[in-house]
Design a protein around this motif. Structure first.
Motif, PDB file in Angstrom:
ATOM      1  N   SER A 145       0.809  -1.235   0.000  1.00 58.07           N
ATOM      2  CA  SER A 145       0.000   0.000   0.000  1.00 58.07           C
ATOM      3  C   SER A 145       0.841   1.284   0.000  1.00 58.07           C
ATOM      4  CB  SER A 145      -0.933   0.015   1.212  1.00 58.07           C
ATOM      5  OG  SER A 145      -0.167  -0.015   2.406  1.00 58.07           O
ATOM      6  N   ASN A 146       1.966   1.274   0.703  1.00 55.82           N
ATOM      7  CA  ASN A 146       2.749   2.519   0.819  1.00 55.82           C
ATOM      8  C   ASN A 146       4.220   2.144   0.987  1.00 55.82           C
ATOM      9  OD1 ASN A 146       3.869   5.002   1.457  1.00 55.82           O
ATOM     10  ND2 ASN A 146       2.052   5.676   2.595  1.00 55.82           N
ATOM     11  N   THR A 147       4.929   2.131  -0.125  1.00 56.85           N
ATOM     12  CA  THR A 147       6.322   1.670  -0.106  1.00 56.85           C
ATOM     13  C   THR A 147       7.221   2.606   0.715  1.00 56.85           C
ATOM     14  OG1 THR A 147       6.016   0.765  -2.306  1.00 56.85           O
ATOM     15  CG2 THR A 147       8.277   1.002  -1.546  1.00 56.85           C
ATOM     16  N   GLY A 148       6.987   3.927   0.618  1.00 60.83           N
ATOM     17  CA  GLY A 148       7.818   4.880   1.342  1.00 60.83           C
ATOM     18  C   GLY A 148       7.698   4.704   2.846  1.00 60.83           C
ATOM     19  N   VAL A 149       6.473   4.577   3.320  1.00 67.88           N
ATOM     20  CA  VAL A 149       6.255   4.375   4.753  1.00 67.88           C
ATOM     21  C   VAL A 149       6.819   3.034   5.178  1.00 67.88           C
ATOM     22  CG1 VAL A 149       4.512   4.155   6.570  1.00 67.88           C
ATOM     23  CG2 VAL A 149       4.224   5.875   4.769  1.00 67.88           C
ATOM     24  N   ALA A 150       6.707   2.028   4.274  1.00 68.90           N
ATOM     25  CA  ALA A 150       7.239   0.696   4.600  1.00 68.90           C
ATOM     26  C   ALA A 150       8.748   0.756   4.815  1.00 68.90           C
ATOM     27  CB  ALA A 150       6.899  -0.282   3.473  1.00 68.90           C
ATOM     28  N   ARG A 151       9.440   1.528   3.981  1.00 68.84           N
ATOM     29  CA  ARG A 151      10.891   1.671   4.158  1.00 68.84           C
ATOM     30  C   ARG A 151      11.227   2.328   5.490  1.00 68.84           C
ATOM     31  NH1 ARG A 151      12.445   3.954  -1.869  1.00 68.84           N
ATOM     32  NH2 ARG A 151      12.143   1.979  -3.005  1.00 68.84           N
ATOM     33  N   LYS A 152      10.518   3.418   5.811  1.00 68.25           N
ATOM     34  CA  LYS A 152      10.753   4.096   7.074  1.00 68.25           C
ATOM     35  C   LYS A 152      10.415   3.191   8.250  1.00 68.25           C
ATOM     36  CE  LYS A 152       9.747   8.407   9.530  1.00 68.25           C
ATOM     37  NZ  LYS A 152       9.007   9.686   9.506  1.00 68.25           N
ATOM     38  N   PHE A 153       9.323   2.419   8.079  1.00 66.35           N
ATOM     39  CA  PHE A 153       8.900   1.486   9.124  1.00 66.35           C
ATOM     40  C   PHE A 153       9.990   0.433   9.357  1.00 66.35           C
ATOM     41  CE2 PHE A 153       6.696  -2.124  10.886  1.00 66.35           C
ATOM     42  CZ  PHE A 153       5.709  -1.590  11.688  1.00 66.35           C
ATOM     43  N   THR A 154      10.552  -0.075   8.265  1.00 68.64           N
ATOM     44  CA  THR A 154      11.601  -1.100   8.372  1.00 68.64           C
ATOM     45  C   THR A 154      12.850  -0.535   9.049  1.00 68.64           C
ATOM     46  OG1 THR A 154      10.800  -2.112   6.324  1.00 68.64           O
ATOM     47  CG2 THR A 154      12.998  -2.751   7.084  1.00 68.64           C
ATOM     48  N   LEU A 155      13.235   0.704   8.682  1.00 61.62           N
ATOM     49  CA  LEU A 155      14.422   1.329   9.265  1.00 61.62           C
ATOM     50  C   LEU A 155      14.237   1.557  10.771  1.00 61.62           C
ATOM     51  CD1 LEU A 155      17.198   2.618   8.807  1.00 61.62           C
ATOM     52  CD2 LEU A 155      16.032   4.784   8.316  1.00 61.62           C
ATOM     53  N   GLU A 176      16.598   7.696  25.397  1.00 62.94           N
ATOM     54  CA  GLU A 176      15.295   7.069  25.563  1.00 62.94           C
ATOM     55  C   GLU A 176      14.235   7.764  24.721  1.00 62.94           C
ATOM     56  OE1 GLU A 176      12.951   3.979  27.403  1.00 62.94           O
ATOM     57  OE2 GLU A 176      15.074   4.320  27.061  1.00 62.94           O
ATOM     58  N   LEU A 177      14.338   9.101  24.580  1.00 63.05           N
ATOM     59  CA  LEU A 177      13.394   9.844  23.744  1.00 63.05           C
ATOM     60  C   LEU A 177      13.541   9.467  22.271  1.00 63.05           C
ATOM     61  CD1 LEU A 177      13.442  13.431  25.319  1.00 63.05           C
ATOM     62  CD2 LEU A 177      11.480  11.898  25.145  1.00 63.05           C
ATOM     63  N   LEU A 178      14.791   9.334  21.805  1.00 66.36           N
ATOM     64  CA  LEU A 178      15.009   8.927  20.408  1.00 66.36           C
ATOM     65  C   LEU A 178      14.430   7.546  20.140  1.00 66.36           C
ATOM     66  CD1 LEU A 178      18.684  10.194  19.911  1.00 66.36           C
ATOM     67  CD2 LEU A 178      16.616  11.160  18.926  1.00 66.36           C
ATOM     68  N   PHE A 179      14.584   6.668  21.113  1.00 69.25           N
ATOM     69  CA  PHE A 179      14.036   5.305  20.955  1.00 69.25           C
ATOM     70  C   PHE A 179      12.512   5.335  20.932  1.00 69.25           C
ATOM     71  CE2 PHE A 179      12.065   1.903  23.495  1.00 69.25           C
ATOM     72  CZ  PHE A 179      12.180   0.845  22.597  1.00 69.25           C
ATOM     73  N   ILE A 180      11.899   6.070  21.878  1.00 70.06           N
ATOM     74  CA  ILE A 180      10.437   6.035  21.994  1.00 70.06           C
ATOM     75  C   ILE A 180       9.777   6.721  20.817  1.00 70.06           C
ATOM     76  CG2 ILE A 180       9.916   8.166  23.270  1.00 70.06           C
ATOM     77  CD1 ILE A 180       8.667   4.578  23.979  1.00 70.06           C
ATOM     78  N   GLU A 181      10.454   7.696  20.191  1.00 68.68           N
ATOM     79  CA  GLU A 181       9.892   8.328  18.995  1.00 68.68           C
ATOM     80  C   GLU A 181       9.753   7.309  17.860  1.00 68.68           C
ATOM     81  OE1 GLU A 181      12.466  11.553  18.196  1.00 68.68           O
ATOM     82  OE2 GLU A 181      11.481  12.930  19.616  1.00 68.68           O
ATOM     83  N   LYS A 182      10.739   6.438  17.719  1.00 75.19           N
ATOM     84  CA  LYS A 182      10.661   5.376  16.701  1.00 75.19           C
ATOM     85  C   LYS A 182       9.575   4.360  17.065  1.00 75.19           C
ATOM     86  CE  LYS A 182      15.599   5.826  15.636  1.00 75.19           C
ATOM     87  NZ  LYS A 182      15.821   6.929  16.546  1.00 75.19           N
ATOM     88  N   TYR A 183       9.486   4.055  18.335  1.00 71.76           N
ATOM     89  CA  TYR A 183       8.477   3.100  18.796  1.00 71.76           C
ATOM     90  C   TYR A 183       7.073   3.654  18.562  1.00 71.76           C
ATOM     91  CZ  TYR A 183       5.990  -0.035  21.980  1.00 71.76           C
ATOM     92  OH  TYR A 183       5.121  -0.948  22.527  1.00 71.76           O
ATOM     93  N   ILE A 184       6.888   4.977  18.842  1.00 67.03           N
ATOM     94  CA  ILE A 184       5.584   5.614  18.619  1.00 67.03           C
ATOM     95  C   ILE A 184       5.237   5.614  17.137  1.00 67.03           C
ATOM     96  CG2 ILE A 184       4.418   7.858  18.696  1.00 67.03           C
ATOM     97  CD1 ILE A 184       5.845   8.371  21.346  1.00 67.03           C
ATOM     98  N   LYS A 208      16.262  -0.159  14.038  1.00 73.06           N
ATOM     99  CA  LYS A 208      16.909   0.638  15.089  1.00 73.06           C
ATOM    100  C   LYS A 208      16.355   0.291  16.465  1.00 73.06           C
ATOM    101  CE  LYS A 208      18.181   4.578  12.178  1.00 73.06           C
ATOM    102  NZ  LYS A 208      18.023   6.021  11.948  1.00 73.06           N
ATOM    103  N   ILE A 209      15.049   0.014  16.504  1.00 71.06           N
ATOM    104  CA  ILE A 209      14.431  -0.365  17.784  1.00 71.06           C
ATOM    105  C   ILE A 209      15.049  -1.653  18.305  1.00 71.06           C
ATOM    106  CG2 ILE A 209      12.291  -1.292  18.779  1.00 71.06           C
ATOM    107  CD1 ILE A 209      10.793   0.869  17.216  1.00 71.06           C
ATOM    108  N   TYR A 210      15.222  -2.639  17.406  1.00 71.29           N
ATOM    109  CA  TYR A 210      15.764  -3.926  17.862  1.00 71.29           C
ATOM    110  C   TYR A 210      17.260  -3.845  18.158  1.00 71.29           C
ATOM    111  CZ  TYR A 210      11.732  -6.885  17.889  1.00 71.29           C
ATOM    112  OH  TYR A 210      10.557  -7.460  18.254  1.00 71.29           O
ATOM    113  N   ARG A 211      17.950  -2.942  17.484  1.00 75.63           N
ATOM    114  CA  ARG A 211      19.346  -2.730  17.850  1.00 75.63           C
ATOM    115  C   ARG A 211      19.432  -2.161  19.266  1.00 75.63           C
ATOM    116  NH1 ARG A 211      20.704   0.305  13.947  1.00 75.63           N
ATOM    117  NH2 ARG A 211      21.574  -1.295  12.596  1.00 75.63           N
ATOM    118  N   TYR A 212      18.482  -1.256  19.603  1.00 80.88           N
ATOM    119  CA  TYR A 212      18.428  -0.668  20.955  1.00 80.88           C
ATOM    120  C   TYR A 212      18.064  -1.735  21.987  1.00 80.88           C
ATOM    121  CZ  TYR A 212      17.239   2.857  24.521  1.00 80.88           C
ATOM    122  OH  TYR A 212      17.183   3.622  25.662  1.00 80.88           O
ATOM    123  N   LEU A 213      17.152  -2.676  21.581  1.00 78.86           N
ATOM    124  CA  LEU A 213      16.684  -3.707  22.516  1.00 78.86           C
ATOM    125  C   LEU A 213      17.743  -4.764  22.805  1.00 78.86           C
ATOM    126  CD1 LEU A 213      13.032  -4.249  21.227  1.00 78.86           C
ATOM    127  CD2 LEU A 213      13.716  -3.206  23.380  1.00 78.86           C
TER     128      LEU A 213
END
Length: 520
Positions: free
Chosen positions: A365-375, A398-406, A379-384
């Motif tokens: 449905s949205n390739t651009g968002v999918a790329r950002k979602f994947t990136l 922690e703020l940088l991490f939670i922004e990606k999580y949100i 990063k989230i799992y690298r943090y985890l």
């Protein structure tokens, strides 16, 4: 927490500490004595300066008294008529002649006969005054030194005119030898001496009679530059060799405030007298210095003898406390790591499964968002998978991490969630919070509340000076199953480890609030 015995020292270390203590004490006493000496020197300097001004004022006052005769003559002229002018001047001249310091006084009206009051050779004095008038009669005012055999006089002469144009010349001589004796009685207790000279350098007054009328620049070490005052204080100050006492003196030079004159005054203080108090203070300070050092050494020796056994007991007790404390900290840390491990095992599979499903839907449905979602997901799992050793991270991390999580959550649920982050104080971003603290609070809100487009779940993160406040509106799920509360237990363990007691969660007025105190 590591307990240390303040007295758990070996014999060698104890000896070194004692030496350092004694040296520091001796140094402190030395500095203190130096400061006392400096204060004394400053006080002596202030006292000498005060004495200088006092001496100068006394001299100025006394010399000004001799010049006040001109005012008296002016008043006599104003109130006299041509008929009684001579009689009035004669009366005033008689009054002045009775003064001890006035040896010769005289007056002349126009170019008439010289009227004088003296008991000595009038003929010779009249001739001398006639010669003086011939040379200075046209001048309004004269101050000069006259030598008459063994006598030395300060001659004061001035000329005035009456209303009808008559010229009145009036003069008198001050016996400088008598003046020298008079000044010695005025200020008997002064520990200084002074002399006066004019702008040509002629000495008008000096406690040594032989210096009077000599040139000050020849018989003393005063130089013309000493009469040029550059500073705002208006005087010069320097150490010199006294021509009178033949020892080092502190010499002040300044203009003498006597109307109608251009004179200077030098006030001289023997330097050894001004340093006597300072030397005494240095002597007593040194005595205190050595006595204190001896007392400290004796006290330290006795203290070492009587406390050696106590030191050993305290050292053993401190070692035992350290051992128990290390074991207790180790248990707390292992407990926190276990809880973190359990939390990550719970988060990873569930979160990864939902995230991959969302990614699958986005690819078509949205390739651009999918790329950002994947990136962001990577990063989230690298943090985890790279937790910090102490289980705390900076607020900024922690703020940088939670922004990606949100971003991932909003991508999955779109309008069902409303996230807001407010930073009231940017300076606190370097402070720390427990690792995954924001994710735990947000995941808890999502897990326990119903969210929809019509009634979205609103989560607000507020960064304050000493804490982070996370709130969400309550629309709780019914019959929600048992919960392990691994997240809150983990956060509580971390805060207990760092001795923070203000971590709390509560419900109030339709909101759930989680307060995360910041760790310095």
């Amino acid at each position: 927490m590591n307990f240390k015995s303040k007295n758990s020292l070996s014999g060698r270390n104890f000896f070194i500490l004692g030496i350092v203590f004694v040296i520091l004490t001796m140094f402190s006493i030395y500095i203190l004595s130096s400061l006392i000496t400096q204060i004394s020197e400053k006080s002596n300097s202030t006292n000498s300066l005060r004495s200088f001004f006092k001496k100068k004022e006394v001299l100025a006052l006394e010399f000004s008294r001799f010049l006040e005769v001109e005012k008296e003559i002016t008043q006599i002229i104003e109130i006299s008529t041509p008929n009684n002018l001579s009689d009035n001047l004669r009366v005033l001249s008689t009054i002045h002649a009775n003064k001890n310091l006035v040896k010769n006084n005289w007056f002349q009206i126009n170019n008439g006969k010289i009227e004088l009051k003296t008991s000595d050779d009038k003929a010779r004095l009249t001739a001398c005054i006639n010669d003086f008038i011939a040379k200075n009669g046209d001048k309004d005012r004269v101050n000069t030194i006259i030598k008459d055999g063994k006598n030395i006089f300060w001659r004061i002469y001035f000329k005035s005119k009456t209303k009808n144009g008559e010229v009145v010349r009036y003069g008198y001589d001050i016996d400088l030898k008598a003046l020298r004796f008079y000044f010695s009685t005025v200020d008997q207790l002064a520990e200084n001496y002074a002399f006066v000279f004019d702008k040509e350098g002629t000495i008008l007054y000096h406690p040594e009679i032989n210096f009077i009328k000599q040139n000050v620049f020849k018989v003393t070490n005063i130089v013309p530059t000493d009469t040029i005052f550059i500073t705002k204080k208006g005087f010069s100050k320097r150490v010199a060799l006294s021509e009178y006492l033949n020892l080092d003196i502190l010499r002040y030079t300044q203009r003498l405030n006597v109307n109608g004159t251009d004179w200077y005054v030098c006030v001289n203080f023997p330097e050894n007298i001004s340093n006597e108090d300072v030397n005494d203070i240095k002597k007593y300070a040194s005595l205190i210095y050595f006595i204190t050092t001896a007392i400290l050494l004796v006290f330290f020796y006795l203290f070492a003898i009587f406390t050696r056994k106590s030191f050993q007991e305290k050292e053993d007790l401190a070692k035992e406390k350290n051992k128990l404390s290390l074991e207790n900290e180790k248990i707390k840390k292992e407990k926190a790591l276990i809880q973190l491990h359990q939390l990550k095992e719970q988060i990873n599979p569930h979160f990864l499964f939902n995230s991959l499903n969302s990614l699958y839907m986005l690819i078509e449905s949205n390739t651009g968002v999918a790329r950002k979602f994947t990136l962001n997901l990577s990063k989230i799992y690298r943090y985890l998978i790279n937790p910090p050793e102490q289980n705390i991270v900076t607020l900024k991390e922690e703020l940088l991490f939670i922004e990606k999580y949100i971003f991932l959550q909003q991508t999955r649920y779109k309008d069902e969630f409303d996230f807001t982050i407010t930073i009231e104080d940017n300076s606190v971003l370097s402070k720390k919070v427990p690792y995954l603290a924001f994710q735990i609070a947000i995941e808890n809100a999502i897990k326990h509340n119903i969210a929809s487009d019509e009634n979205p779940l609103k989560i607000v993160i507020t960064i304050q000076k000493n804490k982070v406040v996370i709130t969400n509106n309550l629309n709780e799920k019914q019959n929600f199953g048992g919960e392990s509360k691994f997240g809150h237990k983990y956060l509580q363990s971390i805060y207990n480890y760092y001795s923070k007691t203000d971590f709390e969660t509560f419900k109030r007025d339709g909101f759930f609030v989680c307060i995360l105190p910041l760790i310095e």
